[in-house]
Motif scaffolding. Structure first.
Motif, PDB file in Angstrom:
ATOM      1  N   GLN A  40       0.840  -1.292   0.096  1.00  0.00           N
ATOM      2  CA  GLN A  40      -0.202  -0.053   0.178  1.00  0.00           C
ATOM      3  C   GLN A  40       0.728   1.466  -0.030  1.00  0.00           C
ATOM      4  O   GLN A  40       1.870   1.324   0.630  1.00  0.00           O
ATOM      5  N   ALA A  41       0.613   2.165  -0.455  1.00  0.00           N
ATOM      6  CA  ALA A  41       1.036   3.627  -0.756  1.00  0.00           C
ATOM      7  C   ALA A  41       1.044   4.068   0.800  1.00  0.00           C
ATOM      8  O   ALA A  41       0.291   3.806   1.615  1.00  0.00           O
ATOM      9  N   ALA A  42       1.990   4.844   1.224  1.00  0.00           N
ATOM     10  CA  ALA A  42       2.132   5.307   2.470  1.00  0.00           C
ATOM     11  C   ALA A  42       0.873   6.253   2.776  1.00  0.00           C
ATOM     12  O   ALA A  42       0.280   6.112   3.884  1.00  0.00           O
ATOM     13  N   SER A  43       0.418   7.192   1.744  1.00  0.00           N
ATOM     14  CA  SER A  43      -0.682   7.797   2.219  1.00  0.00           C
ATOM     15  C   SER A  43      -1.976   7.159   1.409  1.00  0.00           C
ATOM     16  O   SER A  43      -2.069   6.668   0.518  1.00  0.00           O
ATOM     17  N   TRP A  44      -3.139   7.177   2.487  1.00  0.00           N
ATOM     18  CA  TRP A  44      -4.273   6.394   1.990  1.00  0.00           C
ATOM     19  C   TRP A  44      -5.061   7.291   0.964  1.00  0.00           C
ATOM     20  O   TRP A  44      -5.536   6.404  -0.055  1.00  0.00           O
ATOM     21  N   GLU A  45      -4.380   8.624   0.600  1.00  0.00           N
ATOM     22  CA  GLU A  45      -5.197   9.282  -0.708  1.00  0.00           C
ATOM     23  C   GLU A  45      -4.427   8.679  -1.982  1.00  0.00           C
ATOM     24  O   GLU A  45      -4.867   8.876  -3.086  1.00  0.00           O
ATOM     25  N   ASP A  46      -3.471   7.908  -1.866  1.00  0.00           N
ATOM     26  CA  ASP A  46      -2.833   7.032  -2.973  1.00  0.00           C
ATOM     27  C   ASP A  46      -3.415   5.686  -3.298  1.00  0.00           C
ATOM     28  O   ASP A  46      -3.125   5.096  -4.360  1.00  0.00           O
ATOM     29  N   TRP A  47      -4.035   5.425  -2.193  1.00  0.00           N
ATOM     30  CA  TRP A  47      -4.665   3.834  -2.353  1.00  0.00           C
ATOM     31  C   TRP A  47      -5.795   3.899  -3.507  1.00  0.00           C
ATOM     32  O   TRP A  47      -6.437   4.955  -3.711  1.00  0.00           O
ATOM     33  N   ARG A 106     -12.021   9.684   7.173  1.00  0.00           N
ATOM     34  CA  ARG A 106     -10.944  10.454   7.126  1.00  0.00           C
ATOM     35  C   ARG A 106     -11.318  11.142   5.573  1.00  0.00           C
ATOM     36  O   ARG A 106     -11.270  10.539   4.738  1.00  0.00           O
ATOM     37  N   SER A 108      -9.758  14.525   3.015  1.00  0.00           N
ATOM     38  CA  SER A 108      -8.520  15.157   2.870  1.00  0.00           C
ATOM     39  C   SER A 108      -8.057  16.296   3.741  1.00  0.00           C
ATOM     40  O   SER A 108      -6.989  16.686   4.083  1.00  0.00           O
ATOM     41  N   SER A 143     -13.956  16.288   0.046  1.00  0.00           N
ATOM     42  CA  SER A 143     -12.740  15.652   0.133  1.00  0.00           C
ATOM     43  C   SER A 143     -12.127  15.853  -1.255  1.00  0.00           C
ATOM     44  O   SER A 143     -12.832  15.465  -2.231  1.00  0.00           O
TER      45      SER A 143
END
Length: 174
Positions: A40-47, A106, A108, A143
């Motif tokens: 998984q990418a470090a940031s959930w925004e990149d999932w 969550r 942004s 968001s």
């Protein structure tokens, strides 16, 4: 004659019939090892966004937006109830008697966590009740393209921030 006796003594006992070679063990076919899941990418925004679509309907109880795959129970439900206006955010599942959990929403611009409890819905869902005036609902609706839903006992959902959620919130506030 002595030669004959000598020759017969040189011949050994009859030999056993030739043995068949032992069969070679057959190696089992190779087992395909599944490729590891990509990290998984470090940031959930990149999932990646969870597969599914939003739907919106009004019914006798109020308005409801559901997110999930076609032909399956919804993975996320946001409902505004008539009468005393309340907003419920629900996920499929059921806690053991006396057990509760939390849901974290969550956006942004931040996150908020709410208590979860069993609902009386069929199929079973766990639900959080949010105040109609909760400003975090606006944060979710606006968001940057998605928001994250995390709840005890369920897989994380990365949900697109489509208008259906905002419409339910507007219905409740109107």
């Amino acid at each position: 004659m002595a030669l004959l006796v000598t020759l017969t003594q040189c011949v050994g006992p009859p030999s056993a019939p030739p043995r068949q070679p032992a069969p070679r063990p057959v190696a089992p076919p190779p087992v395909a090892i599944p490729a590891p899941a990509p990290p998984q990418a470090a940031s959930w925004e990149d999932w990646p966004i969870t597969p599914g679509d939003w739907t919106y309907v009004r019914d006798a109880r109020g308005s409801v937006a559901r997110f999930g795959r076609a032909g399956a129970d919804a993975d996320l439900v946001v409902r505004c109830t008539n009468g005393p206006r309340r907003i419920f955010v629900s996920r499929p599942g059921r806690f053991a008697d006396g057990e509760t959990g939390r849901i974290t929403l969550r956006a942004s611009t931040g996150l908020q966590s709410y208590p979860l409890a069993n609902s009386n819905e069929t199929p079973p869902y766990v639900a959080a009740e949010l105040a109609v005036t909760d400003r975090h609902l606006d944060a979710l609706a606006f968001s940057r393209g998605r928001f994250l839903v995390q709840a005890k006992g369920t897989a994380d959902l990365v949900v697109p921030a489509w208008p259906e959620l905002a419409r339910v919130v507007e219905d409740c506030r109107g």
